[in-house]
Design a protein around this motif. Structure first.
Motif, PDB file in Angstrom:
ATOM      1  N   ARG A 147      62.207  -7.690  18.394  1.00  0.00           N
ATOM      2  CA  ARG A 147      61.672  -9.053  19.322  1.00  0.00           C
ATOM      3  C   ARG A 147      62.345  -8.995  20.478  1.00  0.00           C
ATOM      4  NH1 ARG A 147      62.709 -14.216  15.926  1.00  0.00           N
ATOM      5  NH2 ARG A 147      61.857 -15.311  17.856  1.00  0.00           N
ATOM      6  N   PRO A 149      62.920  -7.287  24.587  1.00  0.00           N
ATOM      7  CA  PRO A 149      64.256  -6.776  24.943  1.00  0.00           C
ATOM      8  C   PRO A 149      65.712  -7.595  25.019  1.00  0.00           C
ATOM      9  CG  PRO A 149      63.018  -6.921  27.145  1.00  0.00           C
ATOM     10  CD  PRO A 149      62.059  -7.296  26.043  1.00  0.00           C
ATOM     11  N   TYR A 150      65.463  -8.983  25.188  1.00  0.00           N
ATOM     12  CA  TYR A 150      66.619  -9.787  25.191  1.00  0.00           C
ATOM     13  C   TYR A 150      66.634 -10.675  23.986  1.00  0.00           C
ATOM     14  CZ  TYR A 150      66.426  -8.720  30.198  1.00  0.00           C
ATOM     15  OH  TYR A 150      66.383  -8.267  31.381  1.00  0.00           O
ATOM     16  N   GLY A 153      63.386 -12.683  23.343  1.00  0.00           N
ATOM     17  CA  GLY A 153      62.301 -11.944  23.831  1.00  0.00           C
ATOM     18  C   GLY A 153      62.187 -11.366  25.172  1.00  0.00           C
ATOM     19  N   GLU A 154      61.135 -11.795  26.060  1.00  0.00           N
ATOM     20  CA  GLU A 154      60.821 -11.143  27.286  1.00  0.00           C
ATOM     21  C   GLU A 154      61.749 -11.672  28.351  1.00  0.00           C
ATOM     22  OE1 GLU A 154      58.899  -8.808  28.088  1.00  0.00           O
ATOM     23  OE2 GLU A 154      58.491  -8.367  25.842  1.00  0.00           O
ATOM     24  N   ARG A 155      62.310 -12.867  28.029  1.00  0.00           N
ATOM     25  CA  ARG A 155      63.174 -13.431  29.279  1.00  0.00           C
ATOM     26  C   ARG A 155      64.587 -13.502  29.039  1.00  0.00           C
ATOM     27  NH1 ARG A 155      62.201 -20.086  29.053  1.00  0.00           N
ATOM     28  NH2 ARG A 155      62.078 -20.335  26.742  1.00  0.00           N
TER      29      ARG A 155
END
Length: 209
Positions: A147, A149-150, A153-155
Motif C-alpha cells: 500500500r 510508498p508511504y 499510500g501516495e502522500r
C-alpha cells in the motif's frame, strides 16, 4: 514561537525535523544528557519524565514525541502532513503514529537501556527487544509493499517522519530497519527532503545521511 528542548539524535529529532519542515519560528535549547541536565530540577519542572523532547508552545510545556508529532501536524494543517478529522485516512494515520510509539520506540528503548527491566538478565532483554523490533519491520515492509510508498499510500504524513527517525536509531543494530527493501526506499525518499539536510546540519549529525 516554539522552544524545543532537544539532544542531537534523540527522540527530539522528529520534532525538530517537523519544525523545520513546517517552516515555523522556533528556538532550540540544548539539553546535555551526558551531564544529566534532563534530571535537573529546572528541567523536571517542564517534563517530569526527565527525558527529551519538551516543546514549549504558547508558554505551555508539552512532551512525549508521538504526541508532539500529532500536535504539530494538526496545528499546522496547511502542510498536509496530517489527514483532517473528517478525512477517511484519519483513523489510519492515528493508528500508525501510536503503533510506532508502542511497537518500535518502546522496544528500542529496551534495546538501548536493558537495565530498565531490573529483574531480567540484560541479554534476555536485548534478545526479546530485537525480535519485537525485527517483527515490526517485517510487518511495516509488507504494508509498504502492498500500500506504499508511504504509510498512508501516495502522500507522506508526519507518521513517515516518525518512522524515519526510528529507522535511524537502528542503524547499528544487527539488522537495521533499512535492511528491508520498501523501508529502505521510504527512508531514502525522506532523507532527500531539504528539511532533513537542514536538520542534520543544525544537530551536527553525520551518520545515516
Amino acid at each position: 514561537m516554539y522552544s524545543l528542548y532537544y539532544s542531537p539524535g534523540a527522540a527530539s529529532l522528529v520534532v525538530h525535523w517537523l519544525l523545520i519542515e513546517l517552516g515555523v519560528p522556533h528556538e532550540l535549547r540544548l539539553v546535555d544528557t551526558q551531564a544529566k541536565q534532563q534530571k535537573s530540577p529546572e528541567y523536571l519542572a517542564l517534563n517530569p519524565n526527565g527525558v527529551v523532547p519538551t516543546l514549549v508552545a504558547d508558554g505551555q510545556p508539552l512532551y512525549e514525541a508521538a504526541a508532539l508529532v500529532l500536535h504539530l501536524a494538526d496545528r499546522h494543517a496547511a502542510s498536509g502532513l496530517a489527514p483532517a478529522v473528517d478525512d477517511p485516512q484519519r483513523g489510519e494515520y492515528l493508528q500508525w503514529v501510536l503503533n510506532l510509539a508502542n511497537t518500535l520506540q518502546s522496544p528500542l528503548r529496551l534495546w538501548w537501556y536493558p537495565q530498565d527491566l531490573d529483574a531480567a538478565p540484560p541479554e534476555a532483554v536485548l534478545d526479546g527487544a530485537r525480535k519485537r523490533i525485527e517483527a515490526t519491520w517485517e510487518r511495516l515492509d509488507a504494508h509498504l509493499a502492498a500500500r506504499g510508498p508511504y504509510l498512508l499510500g501516495e502522500r507522506p504524513s508526519a507518521a513517515d517522519f516518525y518512522l524515519t527517525m526510528l529507522m535511524r536509531w537502528t542503524r547499528n543494530m544487527p539488522r537495521p530497519g533499512h535492511d528491508w527493501p520498501h523501508l529502505a526506499a521510504l527512508a531514502q525518499r525522506m532523507k532527500q527532503r531539504p528539511s532533513f539536510k537542514a536538520l542534520y546540519e543544525r544537530e551536527g549529525l553525520t551518520e545515516w545521511a
